[in-house]
Design a protein around this motif. Structure first.
Motif, mmCIF file in Angstrom:
data_model
loop_
_atom_site.group_PDB
_atom_site.id
_atom_site.type_symbol
_atom_site.label_atom_id
_atom_site.label_comp_id
_atom_site.label_asym_id
_atom_site.label_seq_id
_atom_site.Cartn_x
_atom_site.Cartn_y
_atom_site.Cartn_z
ATOM 1 N N ASN A 48 0.818 -1.102 0.091
ATOM 2 C CA ASN A 48 0.260 0.138 0.092
ATOM 3 C C ASN A 48 0.983 1.201 -0.343
ATOM 4 O O ASN A 48 0.926 1.965 0.931
ATOM 5 N N ASN A 49 1.436 1.473 -1.069
ATOM 6 C CA ASN A 49 2.308 2.739 -1.306
ATOM 7 C C ASN A 49 2.471 3.097 -2.790
ATOM 8 O O ASN A 49 1.697 2.589 -3.513
ATOM 9 N N TYR A 50 3.168 4.112 -2.928
ATOM 10 C CA TYR A 50 3.072 4.738 -4.390
ATOM 11 C C TYR A 50 3.897 3.857 -5.380
ATOM 12 O O TYR A 50 3.673 3.876 -6.603
ATOM 13 N N LEU A 51 4.735 2.949 -4.770
ATOM 14 C CA LEU A 51 5.230 1.824 -5.927
ATOM 15 C C LEU A 51 4.303 0.844 -6.564
ATOM 16 O O LEU A 51 4.465 0.347 -7.535
ATOM 17 N N VAL A 52 3.276 0.441 -5.433
ATOM 18 C CA VAL A 52 2.363 -0.700 -6.169
ATOM 19 C C VAL A 52 0.898 0.033 -6.183
ATOM 20 O O VAL A 52 0.227 0.202 -7.307
ATOM 21 N N ALA A 53 0.419 0.258 -5.192
ATOM 22 C CA ALA A 53 -1.010 0.718 -5.039
ATOM 23 C C ALA A 53 -1.123 1.989 -5.807
ATOM 24 O O ALA A 53 -2.202 2.104 -6.476
ATOM 25 N N GLN A 54 -0.495 2.850 -5.612
ATOM 26 C CA GLN A 54 -0.607 3.968 -6.471
ATOM 27 C C GLN A 54 -0.755 3.820 -8.002
ATOM 28 O O GLN A 54 -1.409 4.545 -8.650
ATOM 29 N N ARG A 55 0.388 2.935 -8.435
ATOM 30 C CA ARG A 55 0.473 2.830 -9.817
ATOM 31 C C ARG A 55 -1.228 2.197 -10.316
ATOM 32 O O ARG A 55 -1.272 2.607 -11.377
ATOM 33 N N PHE A 56 -1.742 1.541 -9.717
ATOM 34 C CA PHE A 56 -3.093 1.017 -10.093
ATOM 35 C C PHE A 56 -4.234 2.191 -10.155
ATOM 36 O O PHE A 56 -4.727 2.237 -11.098
ATOM 37 N N GLU A 57 -3.841 2.930 -9.184
ATOM 38 C CA GLU A 57 -4.755 4.186 -9.083
ATOM 39 C C GLU A 57 -4.334 5.131 -10.579
ATOM 40 O O GLU A 57 -5.244 5.753 -10.842
ATOM 41 N N ASP A 58 -3.262 5.447 -10.685
ATOM 42 C CA ASP A 58 -2.815 6.033 -11.864
ATOM 43 C C ASP A 58 -3.319 5.528 -13.275
ATOM 44 O O ASP A 58 -3.657 6.267 -14.166
ATOM 45 N N THR A 59 -3.551 4.462 -13.397
ATOM 46 C CA THR A 59 -3.920 3.756 -14.450
ATOM 47 C C THR A 59 -5.495 4.084 -14.751
ATOM 48 O O THR A 59 -5.807 4.191 -15.954
ATOM 49 N N VAL A 60 -6.427 4.305 -13.785
ATOM 50 C CA VAL A 60 -7.542 4.592 -14.005
ATOM 51 C C VAL A 60 -7.501 6.021 -14.591
ATOM 52 O O VAL A 60 -8.522 6.157 -15.622
ATOM 53 N N GLN A 61 -6.791 6.841 -14.599
ATOM 54 C CA GLN A 61 -6.841 8.054 -15.257
ATOM 55 C C GLN A 61 -6.047 8.223 -16.456
ATOM 56 O O GLN A 61 -6.075 8.982 -17.114
ATOM 57 N N GLY A 62 -5.391 7.045 -16.789
ATOM 58 C CA GLY A 62 -4.450 7.137 -18.068
ATOM 59 C C GLY A 62 -5.196 6.290 -19.090
ATOM 60 O O GLY A 62 -6.402 5.791 -19.012
ATOM 61 N N ASP A 63 -4.707 6.088 -20.117
ATOM 62 C CA ASP A 63 -5.198 5.503 -21.556
ATOM 63 C C ASP A 63 -4.178 4.484 -21.955
ATOM 64 O O ASP A 63 -4.281 3.953 -22.967
ATOM 65 N N THR A 64 -3.447 4.040 -21.146
ATOM 66 C CA THR A 64 -2.896 2.911 -21.390
ATOM 67 C C THR A 64 -2.681 1.943 -20.478
ATOM 68 O O THR A 64 -2.810 2.381 -19.162
ATOM 69 N N PRO A 65 -2.520 0.561 -20.842
ATOM 70 C CA PRO A 65 -2.736 -0.325 -19.674
ATOM 71 C C PRO A 65 -1.513 -0.473 -19.078
ATOM 72 O O PRO A 65 -0.372 0.068 -19.249
ATOM 73 N N LEU A 66 -1.831 -0.946 -17.605
ATOM 74 C CA LEU A 66 -0.468 -1.027 -16.956
ATOM 75 C C LEU A 66 0.167 -2.632 -16.985
ATOM 76 O O LEU A 66 -0.822 -3.501 -17.038
ATOM 77 N N ASP A 67 1.475 -2.709 -17.352
ATOM 78 C CA ASP A 67 1.972 -3.793 -17.242
ATOM 79 C C ASP A 67 3.280 -3.644 -17.161
ATOM 80 O O ASP A 67 4.151 -3.488 -17.849
#
Length: 127
Positions: A68-87
């Motif tokens: 639960n930090n910027y390295l992991v959890a926050q990356r998923f949250e950032d994906t919501v606002q982006g237009d590219t998949p997270l991988d």
């Protein structure tokens, strides 16, 4: 299918629970609210946590607070606002309720997450 497989998100989505349990790495699938919906047998054996205990629980606040930090959890949250998949593959150290365990995490989320598809934390232990 391996940890490094191309198109891993779609492949995981296509697997039923029995096939998910046959994988040689940990898989945690969670919904848009962060609630665990999929938890494979490999991850259960590695953590000692029974799937019945973690399914339906919030991933980042109850089951795996060490992510639960910027390295992991926050990356998923950032994906919501982006237009590219997270991988993303990253080296990490798991520390929650266990001795430090070096791992590689693969973070997977579809375009426009949240949506009907799960997001995934895929875990390959290095030690």
């Amino acid at each position: 299918m391996g940890f490094d497989a191309d198109g891993l998100h779609a492949r995981l989505e296509a697997l039923d629970e029995a096939a998910l349990d046959q994988l040689g790495f940990g898989v945690i699938g969670f919904d848009a609210d962060g609630v665990i919906r999929r938890y494979n047998a490999w991850e259960s054996r590695a953590t000692g946590l029974d799937p019945a205990r973690v399914l339906g629980q919030p991933l980042f606040t109850v089951v795996a607070q060490c992510m639960n930090n910027y390295l992991v959890a926050q990356r998923f949250e950032d994906t919501v606002q982006g237009d590219t998949p997270l991988d993303v593959v990253m080296d990490y150290v798991l520390t929650w309720k266990v001795r430090p365990v070096p791992v590689q995490l693969r973070l997977l989320a579809p375009v426009g997450a949240p949506g009907p598809a799960c997001r995934y934390v895929v875990i390959r232990r290095l030690a």
